[in-house]
Design a protein around this motif. Structure first.
Motif, PDB file in Angstrom:
ATOM      1  N   VAL A 178       0.433  -1.083  -0.005  1.00 57.13           N
ATOM      2  CA  VAL A 178       0.353  -0.193  -0.077  1.00 57.13           C
ATOM      3  C   VAL A 178       0.771   0.894   0.462  1.00 57.13           C
ATOM      4  CG1 VAL A 178      -2.078  -1.101   1.256  1.00 57.13           C
ATOM      5  CG2 VAL A 178      -0.247  -0.320   2.538  1.00 57.13           C
ATOM      6  N   SER A 179       0.521   2.439  -0.454  1.00 56.89           N
ATOM      7  CA  SER A 179       0.708   4.098   0.077  1.00 56.89           C
ATOM      8  C   SER A 179       0.923   4.027   1.407  1.00 56.89           C
ATOM      9  CB  SER A 179       0.478   4.559  -1.667  1.00 56.89           C
ATOM     10  OG  SER A 179      -1.022   4.945  -0.319  1.00 56.89           O
ATOM     11  N   GLU A 199      -2.594   5.479   2.256  1.00 55.81           N
ATOM     12  CA  GLU A 199      -3.357   3.631   2.252  1.00 55.81           C
ATOM     13  C   GLU A 199      -3.042   3.159   3.508  1.00 55.81           C
ATOM     14  OE1 GLU A 199      -4.490   2.438  -2.359  1.00 55.81           O
ATOM     15  OE2 GLU A 199      -2.783   2.446  -0.922  1.00 55.81           O
ATOM     16  N   ALA A 204      -3.978   5.114   6.712  1.00 60.02           N
ATOM     17  CA  ALA A 204      -5.810   5.149   6.323  1.00 60.02           C
ATOM     18  C   ALA A 204      -6.439   3.854   6.945  1.00 60.02           C
ATOM     19  CB  ALA A 204      -6.356   4.973   4.606  1.00 60.02           C
ATOM     20  N   GLU A 249       4.776   0.131   4.579  1.00 63.47           N
ATOM     21  CA  GLU A 249       3.619   0.006   3.479  1.00 63.47           C
ATOM     22  C   GLU A 249       3.527  -1.024   2.922  1.00 63.47           C
ATOM     23  OE1 GLU A 249       6.122   2.283   0.421  1.00 63.47           O
ATOM     24  OE2 GLU A 249       6.037   4.056   1.533  1.00 63.47           O
ATOM     25  N   ARG A 280      -8.666  -2.199  -1.471  1.00 59.25           N
ATOM     26  CA  ARG A 280      -7.848  -0.586  -1.783  1.00 59.25           C
ATOM     27  C   ARG A 280      -8.795  -0.245  -1.827  1.00 59.25           C
ATOM     28  NH1 ARG A 280      -2.446  -1.027  -3.081  1.00 59.25           N
ATOM     29  NH2 ARG A 280      -1.333  -2.499  -4.009  1.00 59.25           N
ATOM     30  N   GLU A 281      -9.897  -0.945  -2.358  1.00 55.93           N
ATOM     31  CA  GLU A 281     -11.698   0.079  -2.683  1.00 55.93           C
ATOM     32  C   GLU A 281     -12.015   0.790  -1.284  1.00 55.93           C
ATOM     33  OE1 GLU A 281     -14.383  -0.776  -4.827  1.00 55.93           O
ATOM     34  OE2 GLU A 281     -12.814  -1.143  -7.310  1.00 55.93           O
ATOM     35  N   LEU A 324     -10.282   1.157   1.366  1.00 53.18           N
ATOM     36  CA  LEU A 324      -9.533   2.359   1.746  1.00 53.18           C
ATOM     37  C   LEU A 324      -9.224   3.100   1.511  1.00 53.18           C
ATOM     38  CD1 LEU A 324      -6.389  -0.108   1.627  1.00 53.18           C
ATOM     39  CD2 LEU A 324      -7.294   1.300   4.194  1.00 53.18           C
ATOM     40  N   ALA A 325      -9.623   3.190  -0.003  1.00 53.03           N
ATOM     41  CA  ALA A 325      -9.936   4.895  -1.065  1.00 53.03           C
ATOM     42  C   ALA A 325     -11.245   5.561  -0.567  1.00 53.03           C
ATOM     43  CB  ALA A 325     -10.891   4.172  -1.929  1.00 53.03           C
ATOM     44  N   ARG A 350     -11.195   7.621   2.602  1.00 53.41           N
ATOM     45  CA  ARG A 350     -10.275   8.118   3.048  1.00 53.41           C
ATOM     46  C   ARG A 350     -10.808   9.578   2.166  1.00 53.41           C
ATOM     47  NH1 ARG A 350      -5.374   6.997  -1.450  1.00 53.41           N
ATOM     48  NH2 ARG A 350      -5.071   9.168  -0.843  1.00 53.41           N
TER      49      ARG A 350
END
Length: 608
Positions: free
Chosen positions: A471-472, A475, A478, A499, A520-521, A523-524, A527
């Motif tokens: 992850v970034s 992310e 988050a 990360e 990932r979604e 987390l998005a 955020r």
């Protein structure tokens, strides 16, 4: 230093007119509400040039005696309130005493009225003759307004075209007609009758609704009749399929008064949030009744806005009532879409019980319990059958058995094919059912995730092989902030590096999902929520959980191009019949459509 002076009364009236009178429709609203307060059961409105040149309102109410006419056009003169107690519990439409005085200050006004015990009427025209004089008239009152804003040219410049101004008049009167079905309304524009609505009783209210909003709204409407804690809500809400591009069919009445209120709009919009496409608007006609002492109608000069003493209680009551009405699926299958809601339907935020399973028209198909079994097999969703569907390539092509002649057929029928590996084709007694498998599965999964979360019974299973995800930094941050929300949703993660995170557990029904894309979604999604600090309040987790679960459901559902077997398709159809709001997916798109035998016959011109 400038001298302080008292403003002349004429200027005071024009200032008040700037608050009360915005356009011709504003004048008509005030005059019609006065007519309703006068007990009229027939109101006629005539408009010339959109109302700018001339407008008149005639009623058959109790009228006014001659000595009352000069008082009627005096500032702050009213028969509606006497003291502070009356102001705190206003039960009439007009009560401020500003309307007629403001209107006559910016127009050429003529007032004619006759009471039932007078042989003739009396007429008053300020500026022409200031004392009432006898005139032939029918019982009731006529208010004629000409040359609106003739002495305030700056205000007149802000008026729109004749067509636009008349559109506002037309829309206003239709709303008032819906709020007062027992009153006959007639509207004419430039000597042409636009509509003439006879009075109807409450048993025939559908006639008024169809005349005002159209038969299409009525065909898609679901009835609401709810009461709790001193609130009573009645009316109709349209199914999400009838959603509009604008808010032109949103009518809300508080104690018979047409209002627009942000709290009301937010509560209803939130009730539709799970079933309405983000670019569309719901349609509804709703009337809220409550103690007049608990609502302040004196917060706006035009009385178009209100303030509730128990704002939170009103919001929750509206949300739960509308949410409950939308929970019953099958508006297109059941001809009784406007029938009263089942009392066993769960309230939003509460956990549905075993008896809360909704039905389309005839309830669930025979031989199935509320736990969702199919042929003695546990149906924790059709997901338990996914692995079986991969056993043989030809399994998905198996032909379904003929419909039994004497058995009860479930509302969505039985599957016969999987078209393009996207759409399920099923047949019932009425004809052909077409289902978007992914959209339907998404709704089923979403409702089960919500129920599991609210009951604190979300089944979670460890992954055989934990999934590591790079992850970034944003992310990872988050995840740290929203870790409680992840755990509440049944997704257990550990941060194993600056990360990097590791997914160890997910809800059972999501074990076939693409775990990395899902996380990932999520987390998005998280955020996007602005936070004042580093900690996430527990209340915010609850507010966002539906959106988080919706994202999870999308990834845990049948994907397009995934072939389903006949048993899988039938299990999904039965799940849809038991699932609330299964007419739409989580994004507001429809999940199924029906083609009746009669429609197919018309297509192929059979019998013609």
């Amino acid at each position: 230093m400038a001298e302080i002076r008292q403003l002349p009364q004429s200027l005071v009236n024009q200032i008040a007119a700037g608050e009360v009178v915005e356009r011709p429709a504003s004048v008509i609203k005030e005059l019609v509400e006065n007519a309703l307060d006068a007990g009229a059961d027939r109101i006629e409105v005539q408009v010339v040039a959109g109302g700018v040149k001339q407008l008149s309102v005639r009623d058959n109410g109790h009228g006014m005696p001659p000595e009352q006419l000069p008082l009627a056009i005096s500032p702050h003169a009213t028969s509606k309130i006497r003291d502070l107690d009356d102001l705190e519990a206003v039960a009439s439409f007009g009560f401020r005493g500003e309307a007629l005085a403001s209107i006559q200050s910016i127009s050429r006004l003529r007032l004619v009225s006759r009471t039932a015990d007078h042989e003739h009427g009396w007429e008053l025209a300020p500026g022409v003759f200031d004392e009432p004089r006898p005139t032939p008239a029918k019982p009731g009152t006529l208010v004629d307004v000409r040359d609106l804003f003739f002495n305030v040219p700056a205000r007149r410049k802000f008026l729109r075209t004749e067509r636009t101004e008349f559109g506002h008049v037309d829309q206003l009167l239709r709303k008032l007609a819906l709020a007062n079905p027992e009153v006959a309304f007639r509207l004419s524009h430039n000597d042409r009758v636009v509509f003439d609505l006879p009075a109807v009783d409450l048993d025939s209210i559908e006639q008024r609704i169809a005349a005002v909003l159209g038969r299409g709204f009525l065909d898609e409407a679901r009835e609401i009749d709810a009461a709790a804690s001193g609130f009573a809500l009645q009316g109709l809400v349209a199914s999400p399929q009838y959603a509009r591009a604008s808010t032109d069919q949103q009518l809300f009445f508080v104690n018979g008064r047409v209002v627009r209120d942000r709290l009301v709009a937010h509560a209803i919009r939130r009730a539709y949030s799970d079933v309405l496409h983000h670019a569309r608007h719901p349609a509804y006609v709703l009337s809220l009744r409550l103690d007049p002492a608990t609502v302040d109608v004196n917060v706006h000069p035009t009385k178009a806005e209100v303030r509730f003493r128990d704002a939170r209680g009103v919001h929750d009551f509206l949300f739960q009532s509308v949410h409950r009405a939308l929970a019953t699926p099958g508006g297109a299958v059941s001809p009784g879409a406007g029938e009263a809601m089942a009392s066993a339907m769960p309230i939003a935020g509460g956990a549905p019980g075993p008896s809360a399973a909704p039905s389309f028209a005839t309830g669930g198909a025979p031989g199935r319990s509320s736990s969702g079994s199919l042929g003695g097999r546990s149906a924790q969703g059709y997901f338990s059958l996914l692995e079986q569907g991969r056993a043989g390539e030809g399994a998905g092509d198996r032909v379904a058995e003929p419909l039994p002649a004497d058995a009860e057929i479930p509302p969505l029928g039985y599957a016969i094919a999987h078209l393009g590996e996207i759409y399920i084709l099923a047949r019932n007694r009425d004809g052909l059912i077409i289902v978007d498998a992914h959209a339907a599965a998404e709704r089923v999964t979403y409702e089960r995730l919500k129920q599991g979360w609210r009951e604190r019974a979300l089944s979670v299973a460890p992954l055989l092989l934990p999934v590591d995800i790079a992850v970034s930094p944003a992310e990872a941050e988050a995840f740290e902030t929203w870790q409680e929300a992840f755990a509440a949703a049944g997704v257990v993660l550990d941060r194993i590096g600056p990360e990097r995170v590791r997914v160890r557990e997910v809800p059972v029904m999501l074990r076939e999902a693409d775990i990395e894309t899902l996380v990932r979604e999520m987390l998005a999604e998280m955020r996007r929520v602005p936070l004042a600090g580093d900690d996430v309040p527990r209340a915010l987790v609850g507010d966002r959980i539906d959106e988080i679960l919706s994202t999870m459901a999308c990834h845990g559902s049948v994907r397009a191009n995934r072939r389903l077997t006949v048993p899988e398709m039938n299990t999904l159809l039965r799940d849809m019949e038991r699932t609330e709001r299964s007419d739409q997916c989580n994004h507001g798109r429809p999940t199924w459509r029906r083609l009746t035998i009669e429609e197919l016959d018309r297509w192929f011109m059979r019998g013609q």
